[in-house]
Structure formats: C-alpha cells, structure tokens
Design a protein around this motif. Sequence first.
Motif, PDB file in Angstrom:
ATOM      1  N   ARG A   1       0.826  -1.207   0.000  1.00 26.99           N
ATOM      2  CA  ARG A   1       0.000   0.000   0.000  1.00 26.99           C
ATOM      3  C   ARG A   1       0.859   1.256   0.000  1.00 26.99           C
ATOM      4  NH1 ARG A   1      -3.966  -0.115   4.779  1.00 26.99           N
ATOM      5  NH2 ARG A   1      -4.537   1.891   3.934  1.00 26.99           N
ATOM      6  N   LEU A   2       1.897   1.264   0.861  1.00 26.40           N
ATOM      7  CA  LEU A   2       2.782   2.428   0.921  1.00 26.40           C
ATOM      8  C   LEU A   2       3.551   2.610  -0.382  1.00 26.40           C
ATOM      9  CD1 LEU A   2       4.216   2.142   4.537  1.00 26.40           C
ATOM     10  CD2 LEU A   2       2.625   3.847   3.668  1.00 26.40           C
ATOM     11  N   LEU A   3       4.046   1.522  -0.932  1.00 20.33           N
ATOM     12  CA  LEU A   3       4.784   1.597  -2.185  1.00 20.33           C
ATOM     13  C   LEU A   3       3.897   2.096  -3.320  1.00 20.33           C
ATOM     14  CD1 LEU A   3       7.559   1.003  -3.438  1.00 20.33           C
ATOM     15  CD2 LEU A   3       6.699  -1.270  -3.993  1.00 20.33           C
ATOM     16  N   TRP A   4       2.654   1.594  -3.374  1.00 18.87           N
ATOM     17  CA  TRP A   4       1.714   2.037  -4.407  1.00 18.87           C
ATOM     18  C   TRP A   4       1.427   3.530  -4.260  1.00 18.87           C
ATOM     19  CZ3 TRP A   4      -0.424   1.085  -8.873  1.00 18.87           C
ATOM     20  CH2 TRP A   4      -1.583   1.747  -9.235  1.00 18.87           C
ATOM     21  N   TRP A   5       1.172   3.989  -3.038  1.00 16.74           N
ATOM     22  CA  TRP A   5       0.833   5.390  -2.821  1.00 16.74           C
ATOM     23  C   TRP A   5       1.999   6.302  -3.192  1.00 16.74           C
ATOM     24  CZ3 TRP A   5       2.348   9.489   0.305  1.00 16.74           C
ATOM     25  CH2 TRP A   5       1.468  10.570   0.328  1.00 16.74           C
ATOM     26  N   HIS A   6       3.207   5.953  -2.745  1.00 11.22           N
ATOM     27  CA  HIS A   6       4.364   6.799  -3.027  1.00 11.22           C
ATOM     28  C   HIS A   6       4.708   6.788  -4.514  1.00 11.22           C
ATOM     29  CE1 HIS A   6       5.449   8.213   0.913  1.00 11.22           C
ATOM     30  NE2 HIS A   6       5.280   6.993   1.409  1.00 11.22           N
ATOM     31  N   THR A   7       4.568   5.651  -5.174  1.00 11.13           N
ATOM     32  CA  THR A   7       4.812   5.595  -6.610  1.00 11.13           C
ATOM     33  C   THR A   7       3.813   6.466  -7.360  1.00 11.13           C
ATOM     34  OG1 THR A   7       5.629   3.341  -6.360  1.00 11.13           O
ATOM     35  CG2 THR A   7       5.051   4.031  -8.575  1.00 11.13           C
ATOM     36  N   LEU A   8       2.556   6.407  -6.958  1.00  7.37           N
ATOM     37  CA  LEU A   8       1.531   7.242  -7.586  1.00  7.37           C
ATOM     38  C   LEU A   8       1.813   8.727  -7.369  1.00  7.37           C
ATOM     39  CD1 LEU A   8      -1.164   7.025  -9.131  1.00  7.37           C
ATOM     40  CD2 LEU A   8      -2.306   7.138  -6.919  1.00  7.37           C
ATOM     41  N   GLN A   9       2.217   9.100  -6.168  1.00  4.87           N
ATOM     42  CA  GLN A   9       2.534  10.502  -5.886  1.00  4.87           C
ATOM     43  C   GLN A   9       3.747  10.980  -6.687  1.00  4.87           C
ATOM     44  OE1 GLN A   9       0.593  12.593  -4.124  1.00  4.87           O
ATOM     45  NE2 GLN A   9      -0.774  10.840  -3.993  1.00  4.87           N
ATOM     46  N   MET A  10       4.748  10.117  -6.822  1.00  7.36           N
ATOM     47  CA  MET A  10       5.916  10.491  -7.624  1.00  7.36           C
ATOM     48  C   MET A  10       5.544  10.640  -9.092  1.00  7.36           C
ATOM     49  SD  MET A  10       9.182   8.485  -5.915  1.00  7.36           S
ATOM     50  CE  MET A  10       8.967   7.123  -6.973  1.00  7.36           C
ATOM     51  N   TYR A  11       4.695   9.754  -9.591  1.00 10.96           N
ATOM     52  CA  TYR A  11       4.256   9.855 -10.980  1.00 10.96           C
ATOM     53  C   TYR A  11       3.493  11.164 -11.227  1.00 10.96           C
ATOM     54  CZ  TYR A  11       1.649   9.009 -15.242  1.00 10.96           C
ATOM     55  OH  TYR A  11       1.082   9.145 -16.478  1.00 10.96           O
ATOM     56  N   LYS A  12       2.587  11.506 -10.296  1.00 11.23           N
ATOM     57  CA  LYS A  12       1.835  12.755 -10.430  1.00 11.23           C
ATOM     58  C   LYS A  12       2.759  13.965 -10.381  1.00 11.23           C
ATOM     59  CE  LYS A  12      -2.596  11.248  -8.541  1.00 11.23           C
ATOM     60  NZ  LYS A  12      -3.532  11.393  -7.421  1.00 11.23           N
ATOM     61  N   ALA A  13       3.765  13.922  -9.518  1.00 12.24           N
ATOM     62  CA  ALA A  13       4.701  15.038  -9.411  1.00 12.24           C
ATOM     63  C   ALA A  13       5.516  15.196 -10.684  1.00 12.24           C
ATOM     64  CB  ALA A  13       5.627  14.844  -8.204  1.00 12.24           C
ATOM     65  N   VAL A  14       5.953  14.084 -11.264  1.00 15.92           N
ATOM     66  CA  VAL A  14       6.727  14.159 -12.495  1.00 15.92           C
ATOM     67  C   VAL A  14       5.833  14.613 -13.647  1.00 15.92           C
ATOM     68  CG1 VAL A  14       7.935  12.738 -14.209  1.00 15.92           C
ATOM     69  CG2 VAL A  14       8.451  12.473 -11.788  1.00 15.92           C
ATOM     70  N   ALA A  15       4.591  14.133 -13.676  1.00 15.02           N
ATOM     71  CA  ALA A  15       3.677  14.523 -14.758  1.00 15.02           C
ATOM     72  C   ALA A  15       3.326  16.009 -14.694  1.00 15.02           C
ATOM     73  CB  ALA A  15       2.408  13.679 -14.687  1.00 15.02           C
ATOM     74  N   ASN A  16       3.248  16.561 -13.481  1.00  9.21           N
ATOM     75  CA  ASN A  16       2.918  17.981 -13.319  1.00  9.21           C
ATOM     76  C   ASN A  16       4.155  18.871 -13.241  1.00  9.21           C
ATOM     77  OD1 ASN A  16       0.183  17.435 -13.273  1.00  9.21           O
ATOM     78  ND2 ASN A  16       0.136  17.165 -11.053  1.00  9.21           N
TER      79      ASN A  16
END
Length: 126
Positions: A109-124
């Motif tokens: 769960r933590l890995l999924w959440w942090h990966t998603l947040q990093m992806y959103k940060a890179v996309a934005n």
Amino acid sequence: QGMRPVIYYLEHLVKDMDESKTLSRALISFVKFKHPGIITHPILTFTLDLLWQRLVIGYFLSGQLMTLFNFVMFILAGCYLNNPAMETPVTTTLLLVARLLVYIVGMGRLLWWHTLQMYKAVANND
C-alpha cells in the motif's frame, strides 16, 4: 413576501474549472475561511454530504478494511502463531504466510501510494 428566488450553482461547488484539481477551490476556500455560519449553510452541507456518500465513502471504507485485515494478520502472526508450544510444520507455514501478508499488504500500500505521488509530481513538473 419580500423573498426572491435564489439560484445555487452546485456545479461550481463540486467541479473546478482547472481539470487537474481533484476538489473544487470554492469548497476548499469555504473550509479555510473557518466561519461556522457559512460552512453550515444548507447548500454547502448538501454538497459535502453528496460528495461523501457518492464518492469518498467507498475509498475510505476500503482503506479501513485493508488496515483492519493487516492488523488481524499482524496479531495472528505476532501473538497466536508465534507460540513455541504450538510449533508444528503447519503453524510454521501459517506463520510464514501471515507475516508475508503483513509485509506485502502494508508495504504494498505504501509503495503504491508513493509511486503514484511520484508519478503525479513528475507529470505535473513539480
């Protein structure tokens, strides 16, 4: 007498003009204003209740159920199955499976959440 009809634009309270935002800036500003008379207005209460009942409660309950499942597995692995008096090949295997579930579910769960947040940060470009 003396009252005129008022039209509330619910769309602007729920949906933001900026499509990248997840919650309307209007609702966020009402919360930041910290005035109980405004935030308890019937139309704001209706809008927030509608958001909670239709959108947020499913995500909230699924997260809580996952946490409860992880907690039960942790208690089983740490207390019940770790008893030296019950050491058999079956309980040893169950202990291994329970500990793996605790680590996979918790860290997953933590890995999924942090990966998603990093992806959103890179996309934005943040």
